[in-house]
Design a protein around this motif. Structure first.
Motif, mmCIF file in Angstrom:
data_model
loop_
_atom_site.group_PDB
_atom_site.id
_atom_site.type_symbol
_atom_site.label_atom_id
_atom_site.label_comp_id
_atom_site.label_asym_id
_atom_site.label_seq_id
_atom_site.Cartn_x
_atom_site.Cartn_y
_atom_site.Cartn_z
ATOM 1 N N TRP A 174 43.330 -32.246 70.962
ATOM 2 C CA TRP A 174 42.614 -30.983 70.768
ATOM 3 C C TRP A 174 43.527 -29.856 70.309
ATOM 4 C CZ3 TRP A 174 37.561 -31.006 70.497
ATOM 5 C CH2 TRP A 174 36.855 -32.019 71.143
ATOM 6 N N THR A 175 44.824 -30.034 70.412
ATOM 7 C CA THR A 175 45.751 -28.984 69.971
ATOM 8 C C THR A 175 45.832 -28.948 68.449
ATOM 9 O OG1 THR A 175 47.608 -30.521 70.177
ATOM 10 C CG2 THR A 175 47.174 -29.055 72.040
ATOM 11 N N ILE A 176 45.865 -27.730 67.904
ATOM 12 C CA ILE A 176 45.980 -27.555 66.452
ATOM 13 C C ILE A 176 47.435 -27.238 66.132
ATOM 14 C CG2 ILE A 176 45.206 -26.192 64.465
ATOM 15 C CD1 ILE A 176 42.631 -25.618 66.173
ATOM 16 N N GLU A 177 48.092 -28.141 65.457
ATOM 17 C CA GLU A 177 49.504 -27.952 65.120
ATOM 18 C C GLU A 177 49.638 -26.983 63.951
ATOM 19 O OE1 GLU A 177 51.536 -31.593 64.450
ATOM 20 O OE2 GLU A 177 50.765 -32.548 66.279
ATOM 21 N N ASP A 192 45.362 -20.346 62.411
ATOM 22 C CA ASP A 192 44.817 -21.690 62.627
ATOM 23 C C ASP A 192 43.827 -21.734 63.785
ATOM 24 O OD1 ASP A 192 46.291 -22.745 60.556
ATOM 25 O OD2 ASP A 192 48.002 -23.260 61.820
ATOM 26 N N GLU A 193 44.019 -20.919 64.827
ATOM 27 C CA GLU A 193 43.175 -20.974 66.021
ATOM 28 C C GLU A 193 41.827 -20.277 65.832
ATOM 29 O OE1 GLU A 193 46.236 -19.665 66.039
ATOM 30 O OE2 GLU A 193 47.382 -21.335 66.894
ATOM 31 N N VAL A 194 41.717 -19.439 64.809
ATOM 32 C CA VAL A 194 40.502 -18.630 64.603
ATOM 33 C C VAL A 194 39.633 -19.273 63.522
ATOM 34 C CG1 VAL A 194 39.611 -16.327 64.100
ATOM 35 C CG2 VAL A 194 41.806 -16.575 65.236
ATOM 36 N N GLN A 195 38.345 -19.404 63.825
ATOM 37 C CA GLN A 195 37.356 -19.905 62.864
ATOM 38 C C GLN A 195 36.241 -18.868 62.745
ATOM 39 O OE1 GLN A 195 38.255 -22.696 61.405
ATOM 40 N NE2 GLN A 195 39.922 -23.071 62.849
ATOM 41 N N CYS A 196 35.370 -19.047 61.778
ATOM 42 C CA CYS A 196 34.259 -18.095 61.598
ATOM 43 C C CYS A 196 32.952 -18.838 61.350
ATOM 44 C CB CYS A 196 34.555 -17.126 60.453
ATOM 45 S SG CYS A 196 34.257 -17.792 58.823
ATOM 46 N N CYS A 209 34.941 -14.077 71.516
ATOM 47 C CA CYS A 209 34.645 -14.080 70.074
ATOM 48 C C CYS A 209 34.391 -12.643 69.606
ATOM 49 C CB CYS A 209 33.410 -14.924 69.760
ATOM 50 S SG CYS A 209 33.626 -16.677 70.022
ATOM 51 N N TYR A 210 34.593 -12.429 68.308
ATOM 52 C CA TYR A 210 34.224 -11.165 67.675
ATOM 53 C C TYR A 210 32.874 -11.372 66.997
ATOM 54 C CZ TYR A 210 34.096 -7.389 64.233
ATOM 55 O OH TYR A 210 33.713 -6.322 63.472
ATOM 56 N N ILE A 211 31.902 -10.503 67.305
ATOM 57 C CA ILE A 211 30.543 -10.642 66.762
ATOM 58 C C ILE A 211 30.152 -9.339 66.077
ATOM 59 C CG2 ILE A 211 28.144 -11.240 67.286
ATOM 60 C CD1 ILE A 211 29.244 -12.424 69.971
ATOM 61 N N LEU A 212 29.617 -9.448 64.861
ATOM 62 C CA LEU A 212 29.135 -8.279 64.119
ATOM 63 C C LEU A 212 27.757 -8.595 63.555
ATOM 64 C CD1 LEU A 212 29.857 -5.425 62.858
ATOM 65 C CD2 LEU A 212 30.407 -6.707 60.803
ATOM 66 N N SER A 237 36.888 -19.335 68.567
ATOM 67 C CA SER A 237 37.109 -20.785 68.651
ATOM 68 C C SER A 237 35.818 -21.533 68.323
ATOM 69 C CB SER A 237 37.593 -21.156 70.045
ATOM 70 O OG SER A 237 36.615 -20.807 71.000
ATOM 71 N N PHE A 238 35.951 -22.839 68.087
ATOM 72 C CA PHE A 238 34.780 -23.657 67.756
ATOM 73 C C PHE A 238 33.763 -23.670 68.894
ATOM 74 C CE2 PHE A 238 37.710 -25.825 64.683
ATOM 75 C CZ PHE A 238 36.956 -25.591 63.548
ATOM 76 N N LYS A 239 34.263 -23.765 70.124
ATOM 77 C CA LYS A 239 33.374 -23.799 71.286
ATOM 78 C C LYS A 239 32.616 -22.482 71.435
ATOM 79 C CE LYS A 239 33.451 -24.976 76.196
ATOM 80 N NZ LYS A 239 34.315 -25.250 77.372
#
Length: 376
Positions: free
Chosen positions: A41-44, A139-143, A182-185, A196-198
């Protein structure tokens, strides 16, 4: 002979066990599948040494932006350009067409960074501030951009449900951001979320259930708070949390069912045709009247309706002048009987009290005041 046949069957079964068939070359077991030291689960972090030659082809993505974002993007474009330059990605702002473009260059090493750059320009076009949107390159941030415009048809209902996600003074939105990290707009008919994905999966579920009028966001927040507290207890890691979580049932008002129509007897003949306006005029004889007679009839009907309305209004006016109903004899009799009962009860209570006082006086001894004072 039988023993030889049994030995052959055993050998064939052993050979079949050894030769496990796989669908392709990639389905075979790998030596690192059962390694307990590897955390999948770790993102290198990407190392440029993994791709020293760079990209073979140029990949390009572009998106349009609304006119009201033109001034802001023009001011913050140098910052965006410098952030993308670190990863070897070129960007271009076209104010004539109203578009933003990102593309790979010879210095690009990470093959996935162009997808991240595409997400960056998408977030910028949806009113996300530039400092926040640049975080998507990590790498850890998705949208996730959730389209909510087609979930509700009625515009007034859509605005009302979208306001539920914000809450009073954006308190509901802030609570969701803290709980889901999470950041929500919320902007127009889209909801842009970063995290994150979760967290993004839960944000999408909360938004869609709110817009479909399934569960209010406040109840979702209560559920998330309970889950966060339960996750802290390691003893409950392998148990079901259903008994701890609150259940919110939707209360629907029972509607009155329409009365079922009586079934008519089945006939092969078609139903009778409803009479038209001409048929009704023929029945009443109005069809054969001239225009003058028709006008006289309409005027007469109008006069009748007016006289009925005036009589109704007069009756309502006169009702206020009518005297109130006088009390009948039965009511007077009932009142007199009740008063008599009250008087008898009072007399009985007084008699009982006087008797008690007389008894007390008899029992009490007579005391001479002078003797009592002298002794004292």
């Amino acid at each position: 002979m039988a023993e030889v046949a049994e030995e052959k069957l055993q050998q064939e079964n052993q050979n079949l066990d050894k030769k496990v068939r796989y669908r392709g070359n990639h389905d075979k077991p790998k030596p690192w599948d059962d390694d307990p030291n590897i955390d999948r689960w770790t993102i290198e972090k990407f190392d440029p040494a993994w791709n020293p030659t760079g990209m073979l082809e140029v990949s390009t993505f572009s998106t349009l932006f609304p006119k009201y974002r033109e001034k802001y993007l023009q001011d913050s474009w140098p910052r965006i350009e410098s952030a993308l330059k670190q990863y070897g990605v070129a960007c271009k702002l076209n104010l004539v067409e109203g578009s933003m473009t990102v593309s790979t260059t010879r210095k690009t090493r990470d093959p996935y960074i162009v997808v991240k750059a595409r997400d960056l320009i998408k977030l910028l076009s949806r009113s996300v501030p530039a400092p926040q949107a640049i975080k998507i390159l990590e790498d850890e941030v998705q949208c996730d951009i959730i389209k909510i415009g087609n979930l509700v048809r009625n515009k007034a209902r859509f605005v009302k449900r979208r306001q539920r996600l914000l809450g009073p003074n954006s308190s509901t939105l802030k609570a969701m951001e803290i709980l889901l990290d999470c950041y929500i707009l919320i902007q127009g008919s889209t909801v842009a979320a970063m995290g994150s994905f979760k967290g993004l999966k839960q944000v999408r579920r909360v938004v869609e259930e709110c817009l479909r009028n399934e569960i209010h966001p406040v109840y979702q927040i209560k559920n998330l708070m309970m889950r966060k507290e339960l996750a802290k207890d390691p003893a409950l890691a392998t148990e079901s949390w259903a008994r701890f979580l609150p259940t919110f049932r939707k209360k629907n008002v029972q509607q009155i069912k329409p009365k079922s129509k009586e079934k008519k007897p089945y006939t092969t003949l078609p139903p009778e045709q409803t009479p038209s306006k001409v048929d009704k005029q023929l029945e009443s004889g109005e069809y054969f009247m001239n225009d003058q007679k028709k006008a006289d009839k309409k005027w007469q009907e109008k006069q009748e309706k007016q006289s009925e309305k005036s009589a109704e209004k007069k009756r309502k006016r006169d009702a206020s002048f009518l005297p109130p109903e006088e009390p009948t004899q039965n009511n007077n009799l009932n009142k007199s009987e009740e008063s008599k009962k009250d008087i008898t009860e009072l007399t009985q209570s007084l008699k009982s009290k006087t008797n008690e006082l007389k008894k007390q006086k008899k029992t009490q001894e007579k005391v001479n005041a002078e003797e009592y004072i002298a002794v004292a």
